[in-house]
Design a protein around this motif. Structure first.
Motif, short mmCIF file in Angstrom:
data_model
loop_
_atom_site.label_atom_id
_atom_site.label_comp_id
_atom_site.label_asym_id
_atom_site.label_seq_id
_atom_site.Cartn_x
_atom_site.Cartn_y
_atom_site.Cartn_z
N TYR A 118 -6.27 32.02 6.34
CA TYR A 118 -7.01 30.89 5.77
C TYR A 118 -8.47 31.25 5.56
O TYR A 118 -9.06 30.96 4.51
CB TYR A 118 -6.89 29.68 6.70
N ASP A 147 -5.18 16.56 11.14
CA ASP A 147 -4.48 16.66 9.86
C ASP A 147 -3.08 17.25 10.05
O ASP A 147 -2.15 16.90 9.32
CB ASP A 147 -5.26 17.55 8.89
N LEU A 284 -1.25 12.35 1.93
CA LEU A 284 -1.56 13.58 1.22
C LEU A 284 -2.60 14.38 2.00
O LEU A 284 -3.57 13.84 2.52
CB LEU A 284 -2.10 13.27 -0.18
N LEU A 285 -2.39 15.69 2.06
CA LEU A 285 -3.35 16.57 2.72
C LEU A 285 -4.49 16.91 1.78
O LEU A 285 -4.34 16.90 0.55
CB LEU A 285 -2.66 17.86 3.15
N SER A 286 -5.63 17.25 2.35
CA SER A 286 -6.74 17.76 1.54
C SER A 286 -6.36 19.14 1.01
O SER A 286 -5.43 19.78 1.51
CB SER A 286 -8.00 17.86 2.40
N ALA A 287 -7.11 19.60 0.01
CA ALA A 287 -6.83 20.92 -0.56
C ALA A 287 -6.94 22.03 0.49
O ALA A 287 -6.06 22.90 0.58
CB ALA A 287 -7.76 21.20 -1.74
N GLU A 290 -3.89 21.94 2.70
CA GLU A 290 -2.73 22.49 1.99
C GLU A 290 -2.75 24.01 2.03
O GLU A 290 -1.70 24.66 2.17
CB GLU A 290 -2.74 22.01 0.53
N VAL A 293 -1.58 25.06 5.46
CA VAL A 293 -0.13 24.90 5.59
C VAL A 293 0.59 26.06 4.90
O VAL A 293 1.57 26.61 5.42
CB VAL A 293 0.31 23.55 5.01
N LYS A 294 0.11 26.44 3.73
CA LYS A 294 0.71 27.58 3.01
C LYS A 294 0.63 28.84 3.86
O LYS A 294 1.60 29.61 3.94
CB LYS A 294 -0.01 27.78 1.68
#
Length: 306
Positions: A118, A147, A284-287, A290, A293-294
């Protein structure tokens, strides 16, 4: 394809004229010339194959095709604006942090690699990692103070309003220092009863699996017990004593691979449980979240492949 021919300037010109009902006012709003606005409208009409404005009426009055297209053009521009704002917010030096709750059992294996990945994106949203008991982290997630929560899947009754994504599975292990009297030797269940055990406390997510395992295999009650979720304490304690640490495999995997710790010869395959991501349902998650998470998924894929 028609869509590939449509440009941002076409949409901006069309929406501006439709809103202002005037080419001249639209040109002033866009800070371009009237001929440029008119040209953009003509090009868009040629691409679509329809007239967007009723030329038989005074002013810029939408045709039925124009009315049909307007809501989609406005939605497209709005989505683009939100995307730009979200990216700008995510890369800003003082962006809101990505708040991650991690059970101690995953903070040692999955999370460090995902955080490194990240950080390589250079986002302004710093990861904020919180560790603690499962109930505490879950409540923080429900309240919106976290989150993401990462760890073993909870019991179904605790998952109301939450969603779980399975990333990989891991068993419990009975870990000891390499020079422990039981290390490397055939093991009888009664031998465990003579040694102190480090166990997760009641209420921790893996304690039910530990209790079920002891009951299913008729294992004796340890001579004494220390209940803790502190990895630093447990690791130091095991190094300095004959205590047996019952813990998720991922926590002590590096210690086992290095030879500092040994795994007792106990088949714990039945204790394998799902490890993954817990999120609030419908939120919805923030950018930046996200992105994290990826990276958690990518790090988990490598664990599964190992």
């Amino acid at each position: 394809m028609r869509m590939s021919a449509v440009r941002l300037r076409h949409l901006r010109a069309f929406v501006a004229v439709a809103r202002q009902a005037s080419v001249g006012r639209a040109a002033r709003d866009l800070a371009i010339t009237q001929p440029a606005v008119s040209k953009a409208i003509r090009e868009l009409e040629q691409i679509l194959g329809v007239e967007l404005f009723d030329r038989a009426r005074r002013g810029a009055v939408l045709s039925r095709f124009g009315e049909m297209f307007l809501r989609h053009a406005e939605a497209s521009l709005s989505a683009l604006r939100r995307g730009l704002e979200e990216v700008e917010d995510a890369t800003a030096p003082h962006a809101l942090p990505v708040r991650v709750g991690a059970l101690p059992t995953v903070s040692a294996r999955l999370l460090p690699d995902a955080i490194r990945r990240y950080q390589a994106h250079g986002l302004g949203a710093a990861p904020r990692v919180v560790t603690g008991p499962n109930e505490y982290l879950t409540e923080q997630l429900r309240q919106g103070d976290l989150d993401i929560v990462i760890g073993r899947m909870q019991e179904p009754e605790a998952m109301t309003g939450l969603v779980f994504e399975h990333l990989y599975s891991e068993p419990l292990v009975f870990a000891v220092r390499a020079s422990h009297p039981l290390a490397g030797a055939p093991l009888s269940p009664c031998a465990l009863g003579a040694f102190e055990c480090l166990l997760p406390p009641p209420g921790s997510v893996i304690r039910p699996a530990v209790d079920r395992f002891f009951a299913a295999f008729n294992l004796p009650r340890p001579a004494s017990v220390v209940e803790t979720v502190s990895l630093a304490f447990s690791r130091r304690y095991v190094r300095a004593s004959d205590a047996i640490w019952v813990i998720s495999e991922g926590v002590v995997l590096e210690d086992l691979q290095s030879g500092e710790f040994a795994r007792l010869a106990i088949d714990t395959g039945d204790t394998t449980g799902p490890v993954g991501i817990t999120l609030r349902a419908g939120v919805l998650l923030s950018a930046p979240a996200e992105v994290l998470v990826k990276e958690l998924r990518e790090a988990a894929a490598e664990i599964r492949a190992a």
